[in-house]
Scaffold this active site. Structure first.
Site, short mmCIF file in Angstrom:
data_model
loop_
_atom_site.label_atom_id
_atom_site.label_comp_id
_atom_site.label_asym_id
_atom_site.label_seq_id
_atom_site.Cartn_x
_atom_site.Cartn_y
_atom_site.Cartn_z
CE LYS A 83 -1.79 1.46 4.09
NZ LYS A 83 -1.40 2.88 4.31
CG ASN A 84 2.47 2.73 3.55
OD1 ASN A 84 1.28 2.96 3.35
ND2 ASN A 84 3.01 2.65 4.76
NE ARG A 123 -2.04 12.39 8.62
CZ ARG A 123 -1.91 13.71 8.73
NH1 ARG A 123 -2.92 14.43 9.12
NH2 ARG A 123 -0.76 14.30 8.45
CB CYS A 159 -5.25 10.88 11.99
SG CYS A 159 -3.77 9.99 12.29
NE ARG A 211 0.16 10.01 10.41
CZ ARG A 211 -0.19 8.89 9.79
NH1 ARG A 211 -1.32 8.31 10.05
NH2 ARG A 211 0.59 8.37 8.87
CG ASP A 268 3.06 1.48 9.54
OD1 ASP A 268 2.60 2.28 10.36
OD2 ASP A 268 3.16 1.73 8.32
CB VAL A 296 7.20 6.95 14.58
CG1 VAL A 296 6.82 7.67 13.28
CG2 VAL A 296 8.54 6.24 14.42
NE ARG A 298 -7.17 3.92 5.86
CZ ARG A 298 -6.30 4.62 6.57
NH1 ARG A 298 -6.48 4.79 7.86
NH2 ARG A 298 -5.26 5.19 6.01
#
Ligand code: UD1
Length: 419
Positions: free
Chosen positions: A22-23, A93, A117, A122, A306, A328, A398
């Site tokens: 996804k990223n 985002r 969020c 962020r 993540d 993070v 998602r």
């Protein structure tokens, strides 16, 4: 609202492949704005965030088609609207990723300001300041960012903090800027490298992606490209932990293990037996041998934020105590309350979660709060006694493609309940 029902206790075993990352895919989709030539993507994952990016591109006038090989072909030749509306940005985002490409190619962008969020505030100040340094004029009006520039001009930019999408956004903007841009203190995530590779496949001149400094020599235009999205290292890490918490054994195919050393090293410390080849990872977890492992999240090559929620579940089942430190994002322990309802013993103080291992978890109705938190609840459900119902699973959709199908294939008792 759809839910997932899991009956825990099954040992996971088998061979699976991960979906496209996804990223990696999201910035590449945004980068299609940089060229009027068509771009074809192979292995694009079927995920809600990808659909949202399609909606943003589609609302601007992009032409998106699916061919007989299930490859997506995107043409932004007829883009007529340079806006990402609030209704779409508020759900994702990463919508901010279209900012750099729009300004670089069309001289204007109007993007809704992403709000707060679940996992932290962020902000996007790094993106905006870097774009200003490239010569864009930025205004914040009625909840929208309006950025304009006749032509971006290359320069030297040092990011005040490490941002993945910030690095990607500005790398995309600089590709069509006049002259050379040098970006310092950039994110080194593999997905940044993937984006540079993709942009270079279209004729961009980028070097240094994957290091602290990226150099971009601006070009006048980009050409077409056919590109395969690499496998998702976070999805892979999540399935490895699913096998570990059920004392199972799995093989993940078509994955680059070199991108996952930060996760694999911690899994080995936890007692997992891991073998890697050029394009596969196998894991088996011997019975009753999960050791506690301290985790401290950091930008790549550090341990990924993540994977923090998922590793917290592994630690929760360990034979000792561990501290998980989240460096993070400031509010990324929302899963802990729900995990404790399933029998975990975790106390959060500031950016630390203090975890005492327990022998077993018990199924419970739980609520997903964000993407990776949802994954951790599913992992807990897989090894808990009895039934777990995970509510609000739109979060999981998602970022995880057909998660219940993949886990069922590995032997889990999991089903999607209609809303
Ligand atoms: C990306 C990933 C996300 C991952 C995160 C960290 C995508 C689409 N998403 O998110 O899955 O969890 O990296 O690895 O790739 N920050 C600022 N100002 C800015 C930008 C960031 O202060 O302008 C701060 C953030 O609040 C956060 C930190 O920098 O504390 C890192 O955020 P960043 O790397 O930007 O995360 P994303 O790119 O949004």
């Amino acid at each position: 609202m759809e839910k997932l029902k899991i009956i825990g206790g099954n040992r996971l075993s088998g061979i699976i492949s991960c979906s496209g990352a996804k990223n990696a895919a999201l910035p590449m989709l945004a980068a299609t704005i940089l060229t009027d030539k068509p771009v074809t993507f192979k292995n694009l994952p079927y995920l809600q965030d990808i659909t949202t990016m399609f909606e943003i591109l589609g609302s601007m006038g992009a032409d998106i088609t699916l061919n007989e090989n299930m490859d997506f072909r995107i043409s932004t030749a007829n883009l007529h609207d340079f806006e990402a509306r609030y209704e779409l940005v508020k759900t994702m985002r990463a919508s901010i990723l279209v900012l750099g490409s729009l300004v670089a190619r069309h001289g204007f962008a109007r993007i809704a300001l992403p709000g707060g969020c679940a996992i932290g505030t962020r902000p996007v100040d790094f993106h905006l300041s870097a774009l200003e340094q490239l010569g864009a004029k930025i205004e914040l009006k009625n909840g929208y960012i309006e950025a304009s520039a006749k032509k971006l001009i290359g320069c030297e930019i040092s990011f005040p903090g490490i941002s993945v999408t910030g690095t990607e956004n500005i790398m995309m903007a600089a590709v069509l800027a006049k002259g050379q841009t040098i970006l310092r203190n950039v994110a080194k995530e593999p997905e940044v490298e993937d984006l540079a590779k993709f942009l270079n496949s279209m004729g961009a001149q980028i070097s240094g992606a994957g290091t602290d400094e990226i150099t971009i020599n601006g070009v006048d235009d980009l050409t077409e490209s056919i590109f395969t999205i690499p496998a998702d290292r976070i999805e892979a890490g999540t399935y490895l932990i699913a096998a570990a918490v059920t004392y199972g054994d799995i093989v993940i195919q078509d994955i680059n293990a070199n991108r996952m050393n930060n996760i694999l090293d911690k899994l080995k410390l936890s007692g997992a037996l891991i073998e890697t080849t050029e394009n596969s990872i196998s894991l088996s977890m011997p019975h009753n041998s999960i050791h506690s492992v301290d985790i401290s999240t950091a930008p790549f090559p550090g341990f990924p934020t993540d994977m923090q929620a998922q590793f917290t579940v592994l630690n929760a089942l360990s034979n000792g105590s561990a501290v998980v430190t989240e460096n993070v994002f400031e509010n990324r322990f929302m899963h802990v309350q729900e995990l404790n309802r399933m029998g975990c013993d975790i106390t959060v103080k500031g950016s630390n979660a203090f975890i005492k291992g327990v022998n077993h978890l018990t199924g419970a109705p739980v609520m997903a709060t964000d993407l990776r938190a949802s994954a951790s609840l599913i992992l807990a459900g897989l090894c808990a006694d009895g039934e777990t119902i995970v509510d609000r699973i739109y979060h999981i959709d998602r970022g995880y493609e057909r998660i219940e199908e993949k886990l069922s294939y590995l032997g889990a008792d999991i089903a999607r309940l209609p809303g």
